[in-house]
Design an enzyme around this catalytic site. Structure first.
Site, mmCIF file in Angstrom:
data_model
loop_
_atom_site.group_PDB
_atom_site.id
_atom_site.type_symbol
_atom_site.label_atom_id
_atom_site.label_comp_id
_atom_site.label_asym_id
_atom_site.label_seq_id
_atom_site.Cartn_x
_atom_site.Cartn_y
_atom_site.Cartn_z
ATOM 1 C CD GLU A 97 -2.420 -4.834 11.516
ATOM 2 O OE1 GLU A 97 -1.486 -5.644 11.472
ATOM 3 O OE2 GLU A 97 -2.793 -4.199 10.530
ATOM 4 C CG HIS A 115 -5.242 -36.099 16.289
ATOM 5 N ND1 HIS A 115 -5.409 -37.404 16.698
ATOM 6 C CD2 HIS A 115 -6.273 -35.837 15.430
ATOM 7 C CE1 HIS A 115 -6.470 -37.917 16.103
ATOM 8 N NE2 HIS A 115 -7.012 -36.984 15.330
ATOM 9 C CE LYS A 142 4.297 -1.169 8.125
ATOM 10 N NZ LYS A 142 3.459 -0.703 7.042
ATOM 11 N N GLY A 187 -4.971 -2.115 5.163
ATOM 12 C CA GLY A 187 -4.210 -3.274 4.684
ATOM 13 C C GLY A 187 -4.938 -4.585 4.929
ATOM 14 N NE ARG A 188 -6.830 -4.048 11.044
ATOM 15 C CZ ARG A 188 -6.188 -2.888 11.137
ATOM 16 N NH1 ARG A 188 -5.077 -2.682 10.464
ATOM 17 N NH2 ARG A 188 -6.656 -1.910 11.888
ATOM 18 C CD GLU A 212 9.383 -5.944 7.258
ATOM 19 O OE1 GLU A 212 9.035 -4.862 6.703
ATOM 20 O OE2 GLU A 212 9.301 -6.118 8.485
ATOM 21 C CE LYS A 216 -3.547 2.242 2.823
ATOM 22 N NZ LYS A 216 -4.483 2.105 3.938
HETATM 23 C C1 G6Q Z 1 -2.644 -3.837 7.844
HETATM 24 C C2 G6Q Z 1 -1.396 -3.295 8.358
HETATM 25 C C3 G6Q Z 1 -0.150 -4.000 7.892
HETATM 26 C C4 G6Q Z 1 0.240 -3.681 6.451
HETATM 27 C C5 G6Q Z 1 1.662 -4.156 6.215
HETATM 28 C C6 G6Q Z 1 2.131 -3.904 4.802
HETATM 29 O O1 G6Q Z 1 -3.743 -3.426 8.119
HETATM 30 O O2 G6Q Z 1 -1.328 -1.944 8.170
HETATM 31 O O3 G6Q Z 1 -0.235 -5.390 8.026
HETATM 32 O O4 G6Q Z 1 -0.631 -4.278 5.565
HETATM 33 O O5 G6Q Z 1 2.507 -3.545 7.132
HETATM 34 O O6 G6Q Z 1 2.062 -2.565 4.483
HETATM 35 P P1 G6Q Z 1 2.218 -2.095 3.000
HETATM 36 O O7 G6Q Z 1 1.122 -2.684 2.203
HETATM 37 O O8 G6Q Z 1 2.178 -0.605 3.034
HETATM 38 O O9 G6Q Z 1 3.555 -2.621 2.525
#
Ligand code: G6Q
Length: 545
Positions: free
Chosen positions: A355, A386, A506, A269-270, A214, A208
């Protein structure tokens, strides 16, 4: 409308008094008192039969919980969300994932833009691209069709795509291979690429912000791998596309923005698996089935928007979760899909729930004086049975569980599916009713073992039952959880749509990264433990005695 703090709401106070009356009662009594309880306490919406009768509630509990939902302003807040008000207060943003699945015939103007039209413009762009990749029309730099799709992203830009791909793999185009790389640990990328032919590989860099270390680190290494394999930087344009809200950073990375699929700051994001972040899902399923997925989401959105609370599946599910968390005091919730294709659903829901509702201040910035989001975890059934189900049956912690089952298998093999499904029903039954001392004795158990074999029961479960896992059903199921999480967040008066704890992570590491660099001796100014760990790490890296 001003809503009092949670503990001062009249329904909350009534629930406290009510809990004192019924909190210790057993599900055995509830079922004995009402032979129709199991039939009565269920709702059905969008193909999901939701049995909530095995919760430690009475009709009065339900009525008070719905009163609490009303008094907490769930309907108002829902309508504010759906109309694009900035209900994500700490980030001053609208929360419009529901607009991602609105039909093209509708309109929703927010901050001066018709967001539905924006969504469908991107969907069309995705459709063209997905069809090109699926048909082999989109060629790699040296003319080979794409056969491997690697999504590079993390958190919300990974968990949705990987969950959806696994969940709907049965419907996917089988001559395409999909891989998902998220961890900055190089093993993740190296293992994903080791058997792939670069000429046939497409990378979708999903971020996003396009600022996540990462993802950018993995994306750079992926690009280096591709350029090395194919021998020229020019290959990048045919093998890399981006999904992002940040065109400038996409371009700075070296991806042509013509190959970028956009979304907007009002998609968390989620909550983004049905935005362009779902590009890999659309390539796997094809646009028509992706549309089915969106239709399933939308149908549940409409149910949530229009159904009266007493038959509103997300509201009921959310309010029962509030009861279990705040009155029964359950610190954790399990989700157990009895459908192997849903193996990544627990991880997906873990992010969605924790989150969103792992917050300790209210939207006004006051500390809460009640519990909020529980720990969330799970595994596909029957594997969990199990291992950790032991604790669910006989441990000292009560863990409410969602058991998700299907009447039909996507991969029927004689004898399998009824064995699987029988476990859904048997587990819910055993968790609720347990096994009494006299039942254990009557089985001929020796006296000294009796106590060990008693199951006290009275452990709450929801059973979610559907016919078969389809793209549409998956959409409805995810939207159900989204809105249940929302309902809980409204009652707790928290901002379910920010994630400052994630943002902290981050930036924290960035200070330490240069301190681990072997070329310079850093001046360490952390606490003594962190300083010692960094020094020891540097020593191990140098492999000194
Ligand atoms: C989701 C969070 C988090 C995010 C990641 C990746 O709601 O904000 O999980 O999706 O940190 O972020 P980017 O999409 O900006 O790389």
């Amino acid at each position: 409308m001003s809503i009092p703090p949670l503990r001062q709401r009249s329904a909350w106070k009534k629930l406290e008094a009510h809990f004192n009356e019924i909190g210790q009662r057993h599900l055995r009594e509830f079922f004995a008192d009402d032979p129709y309880r199991g039939e009565r306490l269920h709702v059905e919406a969008e193909g999901i039969y939701f049995d909530f009768s095995k919760n430690r509630i009475t009709d009065e509990t339900l009525q008070l919980l719905l009163e609490l939902a009303t008094e907490s302003g769930v309907a108002l807040r829902r309508d504010q969300m759906l109309s694009g008000e900035h209900i994500n207060v700490s980030e001053d943003r609208a929360v419009l994932h529901a607009a991602l699945r609105m039909p093209s015939s509708t309109r929703l103007v927010v901050d001066g833009h018709d967001v539905v039209q924006q969504v469908h413009t991107v969907l069309e762009q995705m459709t063209i691209f997905a069809n090109q990749v699926r048909s082999g029309e989109w060629k790699g730099y040296r003319g080979k069709p794409i056969r491997n799709v690697v999504n590079v992203g993390i958190g919300g830009s990974d968990l949705g795509p990987v969950m959806a791909y696994e969940a709907l793999r049965h419907y996917s185009q089988r001559d395409l291979t999909f891989r998902f790389v998220s961890n900055v640990d190089a093993s993740d990328l190296v293992e994903a690429l080791r058997d792939l032919d670069a000429d046939e590989t497409l990378f979708i860099i999903s971020s996003k912000t396009f600022g996540t270390i990462e993802t950018l680190t993995n994306a750079r290494s992926a690009r280096a791998w591709l350029v090395e394999q194919i021998g020229t930087d020019d290959a990048v344009a045919r093998h890399f596309v981006a999904v992002s809200t940040n065109a400038n950073e996409v371009s700075a990375f070296g991806i042509d923005t013509a190959n970028m699929f956009g979304f907007w700051d009002w998609v968390g994001g989620r909550y983004s698996m049905d935005s362009a972040i779902g590009l890999s899902t659309m390539i796997a399923l094809g646009p028509a089935l992706f549309e089915e997925l969106l239709a399933g989401f939308h149908a549940m959105d409409e149910h949530f928007r229009t159904a009266p609370f007493e038959s509103n599946l997300p509201v009921l599910m959310g309010m029962i979760a509030v009861w279990n968390r705040n009155f029964l005091g359950c610190p954790s919730v399990g989700v157990m899909p009895y459908e192997q294709y849903l193996k990544r659903l627990p991880a997906y829901l873990q992010q969605l729930t924790m989150e969103s509702n792992g917050k300790h201040v209210t939207i006004d910035g006051d500390s809460v004086d009640y519990e909020t989001g529980p720990l969330y975890w799970g595994e596909p059934g029957t594997n969990g049975q199990h291992s950790f189900y032991q604790l669910l049956h006989q441990g000292t912690t009560i863990v409410p569980v969602d058991l998700i089952g299907f009447a039909k298998s996507l991969t029927p093999l004689a004898g399998h599916h009824d064995i699987l499904s029988s476990n859904v029903f048997a587990q819910a039954e055993a968790l609720a009713f347990g096994k009494t001392r006299s039942e254990v004795r009557d089985e001929g158990t020796p006296d000294h073992v009796v106590a060990h074999r008693v199951m006290e029961g009275n452990r709450p479960t929801n059973v979610l039952l559907a016919e078969v896992l389809t793209p549409r059903l998956l959409g409805s199921l995810i939207a159900l959880y989204e809105h249940s999480v929302f309902t809980q967040g409204v009652v707790w008066a928290i901002d379910s749509f920010d994630q400052w704890g994630v943002e902290l992570g981050k930036v924290l590491a960035t200070k330490i990264i240069p301190e681990l660099d072997s070329d310079h001796e850093p001046t360490l100014t952390h606490d003594s433990s962190t300083n010692a760990l960094i020094r020891h790490y540097r020593k191990l890296k140098r492999n000194e005695d």
